[in-house]
Design an enzyme around this catalytic site. Structure first.
Site, PDB file in Angstrom:
ATOM      1  CD1 TRP A  19      -2.329  -1.866   0.094  1.00  0.00           C
ATOM      2  CD2 TRP A  19      -2.761  -1.582   2.280  1.00  0.00           C
ATOM      3  NE1 TRP A  19      -3.308  -2.772   0.452  1.00  0.00           N
ATOM      4  CE2 TRP A  19      -3.600  -2.615   1.784  1.00  0.00           C
ATOM      5  CE3 TRP A  19      -2.860  -1.220   3.627  1.00  0.00           C
ATOM      6  CZ2 TRP A  19      -4.515  -3.296   2.590  1.00  0.00           C
ATOM      7  CZ3 TRP A  19      -3.774  -1.886   4.428  1.00  0.00           C
ATOM      8  CH2 TRP A  19      -4.601  -2.917   3.906  1.00  0.00           C
ATOM      9  CG  ASN A  40      -1.455  -0.866 -11.251  1.00  0.00           C
ATOM     10  OD1 ASN A  40      -1.691  -0.466 -12.398  1.00  0.00           O
ATOM     11  ND2 ASN A  40      -2.413  -1.155 -10.379  1.00  0.00           N
ATOM     12  CG  HIS A  41      -1.622  -0.055  -6.803  1.00  0.00           C
ATOM     13  ND1 HIS A  41      -1.565  -1.226  -7.509  1.00  0.00           N
ATOM     14  CD2 HIS A  41      -1.206  -0.365  -5.549  1.00  0.00           C
ATOM     15  CE1 HIS A  41      -1.146  -2.203  -6.722  1.00  0.00           C
ATOM     16  NE2 HIS A  41      -0.918  -1.709  -5.522  1.00  0.00           N
ATOM     17  CG  ASP A  59      -4.617   2.110 -12.217  1.00  0.00           C
ATOM     18  OD1 ASP A  59      -4.205   1.045 -11.721  1.00  0.00           O
ATOM     19  OD2 ASP A  59      -4.460   2.411 -13.424  1.00  0.00           O
ATOM     20  CG  ASP A 103       2.171  -5.904  -6.894  1.00  0.00           C
ATOM     21  OD1 ASP A 103       1.979  -7.048  -6.454  1.00  0.00           O
ATOM     22  OD2 ASP A 103       1.328  -4.979  -6.800  1.00  0.00           O
ATOM     23  CD  GLU A 147       0.614 -10.415  -8.863  1.00  0.00           C
ATOM     24  OE1 GLU A 147      -0.227 -10.947  -8.130  1.00  0.00           O
ATOM     25  OE2 GLU A 147       0.720  -9.172  -8.997  1.00  0.00           O
ATOM     26  NE  ARG A 170      -0.428 -12.138   2.677  1.00  0.00           N
ATOM     27  CZ  ARG A 170      -0.793 -11.054   2.003  1.00  0.00           C
ATOM     28  NH1 ARG A 170      -0.969  -9.913   2.637  1.00  0.00           N
ATOM     29  NH2 ARG A 170      -0.991 -11.107   0.701  1.00  0.00           N
TER      30      ARG A 170
HETATM   31  C1  ABC Z   1      -6.631  -7.216   1.026  1.00  0.00           C
HETATM   32  C2  ABC Z   1      -6.886  -8.125   2.207  1.00  0.00           C
HETATM   33  C3  ABC Z   1      -7.436  -9.463   1.741  1.00  0.00           C
HETATM   34  C4  ABC Z   1      -8.688  -9.235   0.952  1.00  0.00           C
HETATM   35  C5  ABC Z   1      -8.409  -8.273  -0.205  1.00  0.00           C
HETATM   36  C6  ABC Z   1      -9.655  -7.939  -0.955  1.00  0.00           C
HETATM   37  O1  ABC Z   1      -7.826  -7.063   0.301  1.00  0.00           O
HETATM   38  O2  ABC Z   1      -5.666  -8.342   2.906  1.00  0.00           O
HETATM   39  O3  ABC Z   1      -7.683 -10.284   2.833  1.00  0.00           O
HETATM   40  O4  ABC Z   1      -9.126 -10.452   0.433  1.00  0.00           O
HETATM   41  C7  ABC Z   1      -1.999  -6.433  -1.336  1.00  0.00           C
HETATM   42  C8  ABC Z   1      -1.973  -7.223  -0.048  1.00  0.00           C
HETATM   43  C9  ABC Z   1      -3.282  -7.946   0.175  1.00  0.00           C
HETATM   44  C10 ABC Z   1      -4.467  -6.993   0.054  1.00  0.00           C
HETATM   45  C11 ABC Z   1      -4.375  -6.294  -1.327  1.00  0.00           C
HETATM   46  C12 ABC Z   1      -5.505  -5.324  -1.589  1.00  0.00           C
HETATM   47  O5  ABC Z   1      -3.135  -5.585  -1.397  1.00  0.00           O
HETATM   48  O6  ABC Z   1      -0.929  -8.162  -0.121  1.00  0.00           O
HETATM   49  O7  ABC Z   1      -3.292  -8.534   1.456  1.00  0.00           O
HETATM   50  O8  ABC Z   1      -5.656  -7.758   0.174  1.00  0.00           O
HETATM   51  O9  ABC Z   1      -5.495  -4.279  -0.683  1.00  0.00           O
HETATM   52  C13 ABC Z   1      -0.585  -8.406  -6.067  1.00  0.00           C
HETATM   53  C14 ABC Z   1       0.249  -8.831  -4.850  1.00  0.00           C
HETATM   54  C15 ABC Z   1      -0.636  -8.774  -3.640  1.00  0.00           C
HETATM   55  C16 ABC Z   1      -0.969  -7.313  -3.370  1.00  0.00           C
HETATM   56  C17 ABC Z   1      -1.341  -6.576  -4.579  1.00  0.00           C
HETATM   57  C18 ABC Z   1      -1.719  -5.177  -4.456  1.00  0.00           C
HETATM   58  C19 ABC Z   1      -1.155  -7.095  -5.837  1.00  0.00           C
HETATM   59  O10 ABC Z   1       0.855 -10.052  -5.083  1.00  0.00           O
HETATM   60  O11 ABC Z   1      -0.048  -9.328  -2.485  1.00  0.00           O
HETATM   61  O12 ABC Z   1      -2.082  -7.328  -2.419  1.00  0.00           O
HETATM   62  O13 ABC Z   1      -0.489  -4.444  -4.559  1.00  0.00           O
HETATM   63  C20 ABC Z   1      -5.388  -9.335  -8.449  1.00  0.00           C
HETATM   64  C21 ABC Z   1      -4.209  -8.654  -9.119  1.00  0.00           C
HETATM   65  C22 ABC Z   1      -2.884  -9.139  -8.558  1.00  0.00           C
HETATM   66  C23 ABC Z   1      -2.866  -8.985  -7.032  1.00  0.00           C
HETATM   67  C24 ABC Z   1      -4.038  -9.795  -6.485  1.00  0.00           C
HETATM   68  C25 ABC Z   1      -4.114  -9.722  -4.969  1.00  0.00           C
HETATM   69  O14 ABC Z   1      -5.268  -9.257  -7.029  1.00  0.00           O
HETATM   70  O15 ABC Z   1      -4.271  -8.893 -10.510  1.00  0.00           O
HETATM   71  O16 ABC Z   1      -1.856  -8.356  -9.109  1.00  0.00           O
HETATM   72  N1  ABC Z   1      -1.585  -9.415  -6.440  1.00  0.00           N
HETATM   73  C26 ABC Z   1      -8.379 -13.137 -10.603  1.00  0.00           C
HETATM   74  C27 ABC Z   1      -7.874 -11.976 -11.407  1.00  0.00           C
HETATM   75  C28 ABC Z   1      -6.551 -11.497 -10.844  1.00  0.00           C
HETATM   76  C29 ABC Z   1      -6.729 -11.111  -9.399  1.00  0.00           C
HETATM   77  C30 ABC Z   1      -7.236 -12.308  -8.617  1.00  0.00           C
HETATM   78  C31 ABC Z   1      -7.483 -11.861  -7.183  1.00  0.00           C
HETATM   79  O17 ABC Z   1      -8.465 -12.771  -9.219  1.00  0.00           O
HETATM   80  O18 ABC Z   1      -7.733 -12.360 -12.761  1.00  0.00           O
HETATM   81  O19 ABC Z   1      -6.125 -10.360 -11.568  1.00  0.00           O
HETATM   82  O20 ABC Z   1      -5.460 -10.705  -8.857  1.00  0.00           O
HETATM   83  O21 ABC Z   1      -7.957 -12.872  -6.441  1.00  0.00           O
HETATM   84  C32 ABC Z   1      -7.543 -18.183 -12.047  1.00  0.00           C
HETATM   85  C33 ABC Z   1      -7.726 -17.145 -13.113  1.00  0.00           C
HETATM   86  C34 ABC Z   1      -7.227 -15.808 -12.597  1.00  0.00           C
HETATM   87  C35 ABC Z   1      -7.990 -15.453 -11.320  1.00  0.00           C
HETATM   88  C36 ABC Z   1      -7.764 -16.570 -10.309  1.00  0.00           C
HETATM   89  C37 ABC Z   1      -8.444 -16.257  -8.984  1.00  0.00           C
HETATM   90  O22 ABC Z   1      -8.225 -17.797 -10.859  1.00  0.00           O
HETATM   91  O23 ABC Z   1      -6.992 -17.512 -14.266  1.00  0.00           O
HETATM   92  O24 ABC Z   1      -7.415 -14.799 -13.559  1.00  0.00           O
HETATM   93  O25 ABC Z   1      -7.461 -14.230 -10.784  1.00  0.00           O
HETATM   94  O26 ABC Z   1      -8.031 -19.413 -12.500  1.00  0.00           O
HETATM   95 CA    CA Z   2      -3.120   0.459 -13.960  1.00  0.00          CA
END
Ligand code: ABC
Ligand code: CA
Length: 543
Positions: free
Chosen positions: A105, A143-144, A197, A228, A252, A367
């Site tokens: 964040w 990205n953000h 964003d 990321d 990623e 974690r």
């Molecule tokens: C927080 C809470 C979580 C809560 C969430 C909504 O908000 O802690 O408990 O569930 C960081 C933190 C997280 C935090 C987030 C949001 O920020 O680590 O704890 O979650 O505030 C990266 C990092 C990740 C990081 C961020 C943000 C990005 O590795 O740790 O999170 O900087 C998307 C993004 C991906 C991102 C991920 C978390 O979210 O694209 O970059 N990770 C589909 C979408 C994906 C999407 C995914 C999310 O759902 O296509 O784009 O990822 O669940 C497959 C499909 C995929 C599909 C999956 C689920 O199934 O082919 O496309 O993914 O079969």
């Molecule tokens: Ca973007």
């Protein structure tokens, strides 16, 4: 041939001016094995004793200097590269989703996250790694940034360089992942934490990031980066950014479709994590006797979708997905699934705590703090990872083309998978630990082994011999994986004994191998030039 650390110790004066790092390029990265930590959760100063409840999503006290104190624990398993959480300052206080302990964040990319330490402490971690012949991989988010609300977010000086409205895409949530324009230009996050964003099409934003990454890598002597949210920025952004980084990148692109992920490597110069294989890999070992077809088919699809599958990041666990151990309790299935990234194409990544039997499910349960384990180096899984790293390094030492040649994956039976990445040839099993012994044959036509060739299983340390035709009969016991290499490598993979998965031979072994492309002498020249020009022109450090 001596290592850079040794070379520099011969020239103490020089080493005071030149970072001792050998930044990793693509060809050097292939021989590396990465251990991923969440900085806040891997290690903390022993004077901090507060309980770390993962469900609270709060800072638990992990720091860069505490990571530096536990490098022997990491290298003892044979890992030579450490991926740490994003390092920049994050939004403070608490939100509906807790605190910014994971580091994603961003508030101001010009300053560091003081929860993790100071600039000197980050540099000291980098130096400590390099002194051990290890490497630093830093996670970067471009990205953000983050805000506690999408409606009250206003760009301001608090966001460092991003204080103008034009630096951001106008607010909209990503609601449809099949709409690529929306994926790139709308916002991640939710009503608790919005991720405003950045307008990465703007020249100001783009040039800021290009300069930022050059300076981050230089200021902290970073060897590789993990990028990321790659798919949330247009492909056109990435080539300049990764060139400005000047070190290997692993990105990623969170998508299971190889046709979607491939172009990021083929066109945008990002080396994605192998999410296309991740999903079928989990399903293949998610219970006994699963169908292996989906995995073997995906391996072929990946080969035809990526220019170079040997540069993909291969993983079973990470911080975003439930640990494999949350699905499966059978220790043999767990070992087989963990073996795959090490014995197949790509750079292996192991998420901290896999060696400690952690089994947390969805974020934030995956974690867990590692200090509760007292960094136990005697566990079965700790020794298992040491064996895997030792086997991989031995294969790389035995054959110069091991890392670049593409594997073949096929089935030997309904429950046995052959992963043929000569000279490392593995038989992975889905039969589980209570299965009766089962025999399969690795045909000479696949292995290339001649008649009466002696091979050793790096997991059991048992020796086997091919028959008069070069075929090898392999008995799968208790559903354990079998990782085979010529017996001439036995000293490297089973130094301490002849039985059990715990050969304990992996210590530092993978960091001792240097591949052809590693920047040695010429890399040092580059560093010297960099140091000189920095001195001469008084390069302004952003961080
Ligand atoms: C927080 C809470 C979580 C809560 C969430 C909504 O908000 O802690 O408990 O569930 C960081 C933190 C997280 C935090 C987030 C949001 O920020 O680590 O704890 O979650 O505030 C990266 C990092 C990740 C990081 C961020 C943000 C990005 O590795 O740790 O999170 O900087 C998307 C993004 C991906 C991102 C991920 C978390 O979210 O694209 O970059 N990770 C589909 C979408 C994906 C999407 C995914 C999310 O759902 O296509 O784009 O990822 O669940 C497959 C499909 C995929 C599909 C999956 C689920 O199934 O082919 O496309 O993914 O079969
Ligand atoms: Ca973007």
């Amino acid at each position: 041939m001596f290592t850079s650390a040794q070379a520099l110790s011969l020239f103490p004066l020089l080493s005071a001016f030149i970072p001792s790092a050998l930044a990793l390029d693509a060809s050097a990265m292939r021989s590396k094995s990465v251990y991923q930590v969440i900085t806040d959760r891997f290690a903390r100063n022993s004077s901090v004793t507060t309980t770390c409840n993962v469900a609270d999503r709060t800072y638990c006290g992990g720091t860069w200097s505490a990571i530096a104190s536990e490098l022997d624990y990491i290298s003892g398993m044979g890992f030579d590269t450490v991926w740490i959480s994003p390092v920049v300052s994050n939004i403070g206080g608490t939100t509906g989703e807790g605190e910014s302990y994971h580091g994603y964040w961003t508030l101001d990319p010009n300053t560091l996250n003081s929860n993790f330490g100071t600039a000197d402490e980050l540099r000291a971690l980098s130096t400590a790694l390099h002194n051990k012949g290890m490497y630093l991989m830093v996670d970067v988010v471009v990205n953000h940034v983050a805000a506690t609300s999408s409606s009250t977010f206003t760009p301001s000086a608090a966001y460092g360089p991003f204080s103008a409205q034009d630096d951001f895409h106008p607010f909209c949530w990503i609601t449809d992942y099949s709409n690529q324009t929306m994926v790139e230009q709308c916002w991640l996050g939710d009503s608790s934490v919005a991720l405003p964003d950045l307008n990465t099409e703007s020249n100001t934003v783009k040039q800021y990031w290009d300069t930022w990454i050059t300076q981050l890598v230089s200021n902290y002597t970073v060897d590789a980066i993990r990028i990321d949210t790659v798919k949330h920025i247009s492909q056109a952004f990435w080539p300049d950014f990764v060139n400005a980084a000047g070190v290997f990148n692993q990105g990623e692109v969170l998508q299971g479709d190889a046709a979607y992920v491939g172009p990021y490597q083929n066109n945008a110069q990002v080396n994605p994590f192998n999410y296309p294989v991740y999903y079928p890999l989990v399903r293949a070992f998610n219970g006994t006797n699963q169908n292996l077809q989906e995995l073997t088919t995906m391996v072929s699809t990946v080969k035809s979708s990526f220019n170079d599958p040997t540069l993909l990041g291969s993983f079973l666990n990470n911080h975003d997905n439930p640990r494999f151990e949350s699905y499966v309790a059978d220790t043999s299935l767990i070992k087989n699934a963990h073996a795959y990234p090490h014995v197949s194409d790509g750079i292996p990544y192991v998420y901290y705590g896999s060696e400690a039997g952690f089994k947390g499910g969805n974020d934030p349960d995956n974690r867990e703090p590692l200090w509760t384990t007292s960094y136990d180096t005697n566990s079965d899984m700790y020794k298992f990872f040491a064996s895997l790293n030792a086997a991989r390094s031995a294969a790389g030492n035995a054959s110069s083309s091991f890392y670049t040649n593409q594997m073949n994956v096929s089935t030997l039976s309904n429950t046995a998978l052959l992963v043929n990445k000569a000279p490392l040839i593995s038989v992975l099993s889905t039969s589980g630990s209570s299965a009766a012994d089962a025999s399969v044959t690795v045909p000479s036509s696949a292995s290339g082994w001649a008649s009466n060739t002696k091979v050793v299983d790096a997991v059991s340390c048992n020796e086997l011999t091919t028959d008069g035709s070069g075929n090898l009969a392999v008995t799968i016991k208790q559903g354990l994986p079998v990782v085979l290499i010529a017996s001439s490598q036995k000293g490297a993979v089973c130094a301490n004994g002849t039985t059990s998965s715990g050969s304990g031979s992996g210590s530092g072994s993978s960091s001792s191998s240097k591949s052809a492309g590693e920047k040695t002498a010429s890399g040092m020249g580059l560093w010297m030039a960099g140091a000189l020009s920095a001195a001469v022109f008084g390069l302004q450090a952003l961080l």
